[in-house]
Design a protein around this motif. Sequence first.
Motif, PDB file in Angstrom:
ATOM      1  N   GLY A 203      31.948  23.778  47.308  1.00 47.21           N
ATOM      2  CA  GLY A 203      30.515  23.977  47.202  1.00 47.21           C
ATOM      3  C   GLY A 203      30.188  24.642  45.897  1.00 47.21           C
ATOM      4  N   LEU A 204      30.818  24.923  45.182  1.00 47.92           N
ATOM      5  CA  LEU A 204      30.700  25.712  43.766  1.00 47.92           C
ATOM      6  C   LEU A 204      30.658  24.744  42.693  1.00 47.92           C
ATOM      7  N   SER A 205      29.716  24.865  41.769  1.00 47.97           N
ATOM      8  CA  SER A 205      29.460  23.918  40.692  1.00 47.97           C
ATOM      9  C   SER A 205      30.444  24.317  39.537  1.00 47.97           C
ATOM     10  N   PRO A 206      30.908  23.339  38.612  1.00 49.75           N
ATOM     11  CA  PRO A 206      31.668  23.958  37.474  1.00 49.75           C
ATOM     12  C   PRO A 206      31.400  24.895  36.838  1.00 49.75           C
ATOM     13  N   ASP A 207      30.178  25.251  36.571  1.00 51.57           N
ATOM     14  CA  ASP A 207      29.534  26.230  35.955  1.00 51.57           C
ATOM     15  C   ASP A 207      29.869  27.635  36.924  1.00 51.57           C
ATOM     16  N   GLN A 208      29.392  27.550  38.084  1.00 46.87           N
ATOM     17  CA  GLN A 208      29.814  28.713  38.891  1.00 46.87           C
ATOM     18  C   GLN A 208      31.310  28.926  38.843  1.00 46.87           C
ATOM     19  N   ILE A 209      32.269  27.908  38.893  1.00 49.39           N
ATOM     20  CA  ILE A 209      33.647  28.272  38.997  1.00 49.39           C
ATOM     21  C   ILE A 209      33.925  28.754  37.685  1.00 49.39           C
ATOM     22  N   ASN A 210      33.321  28.603  36.431  1.00 51.82           N
ATOM     23  CA  ASN A 210      33.962  29.118  35.060  1.00 51.82           C
ATOM     24  C   ASN A 210      33.398  30.505  35.098  1.00 51.82           C
ATOM     25  N   ILE A 211      32.223  30.660  35.850  1.00 46.46           N
ATOM     26  CA  ILE A 211      31.742  32.436  35.618  1.00 46.46           C
ATOM     27  C   ILE A 211      32.485  33.193  36.494  1.00 46.46           C
ATOM     28  N   LEU A 212      32.902  32.636  37.739  1.00 48.50           N
ATOM     29  CA  LEU A 212      33.816  33.102  38.634  1.00 48.50           C
ATOM     30  C   LEU A 212      35.244  33.503  37.911  1.00 48.50           C
ATOM     31  N   ALA A 213      35.736  32.552  37.322  1.00 48.96           N
ATOM     32  CA  ALA A 213      36.859  32.581  36.468  1.00 48.96           C
ATOM     33  C   ALA A 213      36.813  33.809  35.655  1.00 48.96           C
ATOM     34  N   LYS A 214      35.742  33.710  34.515  1.00 42.13           N
ATOM     35  CA  LYS A 214      35.410  34.662  33.872  1.00 42.13           C
ATOM     36  C   LYS A 214      35.606  35.909  34.248  1.00 42.13           C
ATOM     37  N   ASN A 215      34.814  36.223  35.251  1.00 35.30           N
ATOM     38  CA  ASN A 215      34.421  37.499  36.028  1.00 35.30           C
ATOM     39  C   ASN A 215      35.787  38.160  36.421  1.00 35.30           C
ATOM     40  N   LEU A 216      36.487  37.220  37.009  1.00 35.90           N
ATOM     41  CA  LEU A 216      37.852  37.790  37.880  1.00 35.90           C
ATOM     42  C   LEU A 216      38.634  38.190  36.802  1.00 35.90           C
ATOM     43  N   LYS A 217      38.861  37.373  35.535  1.00 33.79           N
ATOM     44  CA  LYS A 217      39.776  37.887  34.349  1.00 33.79           C
ATOM     45  C   LYS A 217      39.141  39.214  33.774  1.00 33.79           C
ATOM     46  N   THR A 218      37.913  39.638  33.531  1.00 32.75           N
ATOM     47  CA  THR A 218      37.512  40.514  33.182  1.00 32.75           C
ATOM     48  C   THR A 218      37.794  41.927  34.061  1.00 32.75           C
ATOM     49  N   MET A 219      37.550  41.694  35.516  1.00 26.69           N
ATOM     50  CA  MET A 219      38.177  42.720  36.454  1.00 26.69           C
ATOM     51  C   MET A 219      39.642  42.944  36.344  1.00 26.69           C
ATOM     52  N   THR A 220      40.265  41.888  36.238  1.00 27.09           N
ATOM     53  CA  THR A 220      41.782  42.287  36.171  1.00 27.09           C
ATOM     54  C   THR A 220      42.028  43.122  35.017  1.00 27.09           C
ATOM     55  N   GLU A 221      41.325  42.806  33.665  1.00 27.40           N
ATOM     56  CA  GLU A 221      41.369  43.349  32.305  1.00 27.40           C
ATOM     57  C   GLU A 221      41.028  44.947  32.738  1.00 27.40           C
ATOM     58  N   ASN A 222      39.852  45.014  33.201  1.00 26.79           N
ATOM     59  CA  ASN A 222      39.448  46.585  33.698  1.00 26.79           C
ATOM     60  C   ASN A 222      40.486  47.475  34.377  1.00 26.79           C
ATOM     61  N   LEU A 223      41.540  46.781  34.799  1.00 21.97           N
ATOM     62  CA  LEU A 223      42.487  47.633  35.864  1.00 21.97           C
ATOM     63  C   LEU A 223      43.648  47.600  34.913  1.00 21.97           C
ATOM     64  N   GLY A 224      43.655  47.167  33.598  1.00 20.32           N
ATOM     65  CA  GLY A 224      44.506  47.317  32.725  1.00 20.32           C
ATOM     66  C   GLY A 224      45.651  46.167  32.581  1.00 20.32           C
ATOM     67  N   TYR A 225      45.285  45.110  33.052  1.00 17.15           N
ATOM     68  CA  TYR A 225      46.396  43.619  33.113  1.00 17.15           C
ATOM     69  C   TYR A 225      45.897  43.130  31.736  1.00 17.15           C
ATOM     70  N   GLU A 226      47.118  42.801  30.927  1.00 21.58           N
ATOM     71  CA  GLU A 226      47.037  42.387  29.695  1.00 21.58           C
ATOM     72  C   GLU A 226      47.318  40.904  29.825  1.00 21.58           C
ATOM     73  N   TRP A 227      46.352  40.054  29.638  1.00 14.69           N
ATOM     74  CA  TRP A 227      46.762  38.505  29.680  1.00 14.69           C
ATOM     75  C   TRP A 227      47.667  38.175  28.483  1.00 14.69           C
ATOM     76  N   ILE A 228      48.632  37.512  28.816  1.00 17.79           N
ATOM     77  CA  ILE A 228      49.777  37.069  27.786  1.00 17.79           C
ATOM     78  C   ILE A 228      49.236  35.568  27.608  1.00 17.79           C
ATOM     79  N   THR A 229      48.941  35.185  26.607  1.00 13.70           N
ATOM     80  CA  THR A 229      48.876  33.586  26.150  1.00 13.70           C
ATOM     81  C   THR A 229      49.981  33.068  25.604  1.00 13.70           C
ATOM     82  N   GLU A 230      49.995  31.848  25.850  1.00 12.69           N
ATOM     83  CA  GLU A 230      51.172  31.020  25.195  1.00 12.69           C
ATOM     84  C   GLU A 230      50.685  30.923  23.497  1.00 12.69           C
ATOM     85  N   GLU A 231      51.902  31.229  22.599  1.00 11.39           N
ATOM     86  CA  GLU A 231      51.576  31.114  21.244  1.00 11.39           C
ATOM     87  C   GLU A 231      51.827  29.853  20.736  1.00 11.39           C
TER      88      GLU A 231
END
Length: 149
Positions: free
Chosen positions: A121-149
Amino acid sequence: MSKVEQEVSIGRCISILYRQSQAHFSKELQSYKIGSGQYAVLLALKKDDGVTQERLSTLLGIDRANITRAVTKLQNEGYILRKPDEEDKRIWRIYLTEQGRELLPILEGILGEWSSMMVKGLSPDQINILAKNLKTMTENLGYEWITEE
């Protein structure tokens, strides 16, 4: 506090999603003799086979004791093996076995089905916004995303 925050607790929703996902994965993975706490290790090894337990702990944001339990369970079931590092014998590296590799597409299918159910029921744009916001929330709590190099 906004009207949305008054009507819906973000923390409560995240808690419900987490509990429901753990129950779903436990049920789906029961026949493979692994629980919801181990599948993330296998998926991490797909991307970085031969990683150390310490690195797994960092990548997954899971404490070392829980990583040790997950690795032990997966090793006992034949999905992974541990080998000493060739240069530093104090370091143990973790590798997928053939049995572990065969389980990966099954895990990915289970995760894909779960993700599809959650975002129905969510559009692709809504999914992208949700994912971005959840990532920001985890970072606010001190989680550091480690990306592949």
